[in-house]
Scaffold this motif. Structure first.
Motif, PDB file in Angstrom:
ATOM      1  N   CYS A 170       0.885  -1.201   0.039  1.00 15.81           N
ATOM      2  CA  CYS A 170      -0.058   0.055   0.027  1.00 15.81           C
ATOM      3  C   CYS A 170       0.931   1.284   0.067  1.00 15.81           C
ATOM      4  CB  CYS A 170      -0.798   0.077   1.268  1.00 15.81           C
ATOM      5  SG  CYS A 170      -2.255  -1.489   1.439  1.00 15.81           S
TER       6      CYS A 170
ATOM      7  N   ASN B 188       1.801   2.786   2.603  1.00 15.77           N
ATOM      8  CA  ASN B 188       0.898   3.624   3.210  1.00 15.77           C
ATOM      9  C   ASN B 188       0.639   2.812   4.590  1.00 15.77           C
ATOM     10  OD1 ASN B 188      -0.660   5.851   3.664  1.00 15.77           O
ATOM     11  ND2 ASN B 188      -2.660   4.724   3.389  1.00 15.77           N
TER      12      ASN B 188
ATOM     13  N   THR C 296      -9.645  -0.824  -0.885  1.00 14.44           N
ATOM     14  CA  THR C 296      -8.651  -0.057   0.316  1.00 14.44           C
ATOM     15  C   THR C 296      -8.241  -1.350   1.207  1.00 14.44           C
ATOM     16  OG1 THR C 296     -10.558  -0.100   1.608  1.00 14.44           O
ATOM     17  CG2 THR C 296     -10.295   1.820   0.328  1.00 14.44           C
TER      18      THR C 296
ATOM     19  N   SER D   1      -5.742   0.205   4.329  1.00 13.99           N
ATOM     20  CA  SER D   1      -5.046   1.395   4.215  1.00 13.99           C
ATOM     21  C   SER D   1      -5.824   2.389   4.499  1.00 13.99           C
ATOM     22  CB  SER D   1      -4.846   1.504   2.622  1.00 13.99           C
ATOM     23  OG  SER D   1      -3.922   2.635   2.450  1.00 13.99           O
ATOM     24  N   ILE D   2      -5.341   3.142   5.499  1.00 19.36           N
ATOM     25  CA  ILE D   2      -6.187   4.445   6.003  1.00 19.36           C
ATOM     26  C   ILE D   2      -5.514   5.939   5.724  1.00 19.36           C
ATOM     27  CG2 ILE D   2      -7.629   3.239   7.602  1.00 19.36           C
ATOM     28  CD1 ILE D   2      -5.192   4.075   9.951  1.00 19.36           C
ATOM     29  N   ASP D   3      -6.140   7.035   5.671  1.00 11.59           N
ATOM     30  CA  ASP D   3      -5.630   8.224   5.431  1.00 11.59           C
ATOM     31  C   ASP D   3      -5.383   9.076   6.598  1.00 11.59           C
ATOM     32  OD1 ASP D   3      -7.936   9.226   6.146  1.00 11.59           O
ATOM     33  OD2 ASP D   3      -8.835   9.644   4.172  1.00 11.59           O
ATOM     34  N   GLU D   4      -5.033  10.315   6.665  1.00 13.24           N
ATOM     35  CA  GLU D   4      -4.781  10.944   7.938  1.00 13.24           C
ATOM     36  C   GLU D   4      -5.994  11.028   8.826  1.00 13.24           C
ATOM     37  OE1 GLU D   4      -4.397  12.024   4.955  1.00 13.24           O
ATOM     38  OE2 GLU D   4      -5.516  13.426   4.212  1.00 13.24           O
TER      39      GLU D   4
ATOM     40  N   ARG E  99      -9.632   7.101   7.668  1.00 14.15           N
ATOM     41  CA  ARG E  99     -10.712   6.753   6.743  1.00 14.15           C
ATOM     42  C   ARG E  99      -9.688   5.765   5.761  1.00 14.15           C
ATOM     43  NH1 ARG E  99     -14.107   5.031   8.818  1.00 14.15           N
ATOM     44  NH2 ARG E  99     -15.384   4.545   6.583  1.00 14.15           N
TER      45      ARG E  99
ATOM     46  N   LYS F 121      -8.602   4.235   2.331  1.00 16.62           N
ATOM     47  CA  LYS F 121      -7.729   5.030   1.253  1.00 16.62           C
ATOM     48  C   LYS F 121      -7.192   4.025   0.103  1.00 16.62           C
ATOM     49  CE  LYS F 121      -3.559   7.710   0.384  1.00 16.62           C
ATOM     50  NZ  LYS F 121      -2.456   8.158   0.955  1.00 16.62           N
TER      51      LYS F 121
END
Ligand SMILES: CC(C)(COP(=O)(O)OP(=O)(O)OC[C@H]1O[C@@H](n2cnc3c(N)ncnc32)[C@H](O)[C@@H]1OP(=O)(O)O)[C@@H](O)C(=O)NCCC(=O)NCCS
Length: 175
Positions: A49, A51, A85, A115-118, A121, A123
């Protein structure tokens, strides 16, 4: 988004089983192994990812053979398939006795990561390209395992579980 090869996520982790890792029988505690597996699988997922990821699901894990104090646990992890995601990571776990030069498979398992964003949530992630026959088989079967997981988690309606329906139809036509 750039696609990535399955092999690019390959991750190996080795841990020497010390007294603090064992139960009163001198065997590695299951919880400790699950912890190491989570770390190793997360590294494989992060490689794919590029990430940060969180564990969203751990499949049924069975312990086929106990791992002894002084043995080395080797965990081999690789992403089998990337969805939107989330990724499925397959692991094989081995117990090595270094003085004897033996290496025995202990168990295998599938973990799923998102995979998560800032904002924590989900991503979007790169697609995965399987190359070897084994990778292609695991890739194809991953869809079925995903449906089963989402069914059990109450996130998929049975009528939408098409892969599982196809599998059941196949069995019904064979018997
Ligand atoms: C992971 C998390 C961000 C997902 O949030 P959500 O609102 O459920 O998001 P969605 O329903 O949109 O699902 C996101 C992805 O997770 C997958 N997913 C959700 N629940 C799942 C489950 N039980 N098993 C497998 N995959 C699952 C979905 O299929 C989706 O994958 P896709 O985008 O590849 O199709 C949220 O559940 C979370 O933060 N969980 C805690 C994670 C954590 O703390 N882990 C450590 C536990 S100790």
């Amino acid at each position: 988004m750039q696609e990535k090869y399955a092999r690019e996520s390959y991750t190996e982790m080795n841990e020497l089983v010390l007294p603090n890792d064992t139960n009163t029988f001198g065997n590695l505690m299951g919880g400790r192994l699950l912890y190491w597996m989570d770390i190793c699988a997360a590294m494989a997922a992060q490689k794919h990812c590029n990430n940060q990821v969180v564990t969203v699901s751990v499949d049924n894990v069975s312990f086929k053979r106990s791992i002894k104090l002084g043995e080395v646990v080797t965990i081999e992890a690789q992403v089998t398939r990337a969805f939107n995601t989330s990724v499925e990571v397959r692991m094989e776990i081995f117990a090595q006795n270094l003085p004897l030069g033996t290496k025995v498979k202990s168990n295998e398992a599938y973990y799923t990561f998102v995979s998560i964003d800032e904002n924590d949530r989900p991503k979007a992630i790169p697609k995965l390209i399987p190359e070897s026959d084994k990778e292609k088989t695991l890739f194809a079967e991953a869809m079925r395992r995903r449906e089963l997981r989402l069914l059990l988690a109450g996130k998929l309606k049975p009528e939408n579980a098409t892969e599982i329906k196809n599998l059941v139809n196949l069995f019904e036509h064979k018997v």
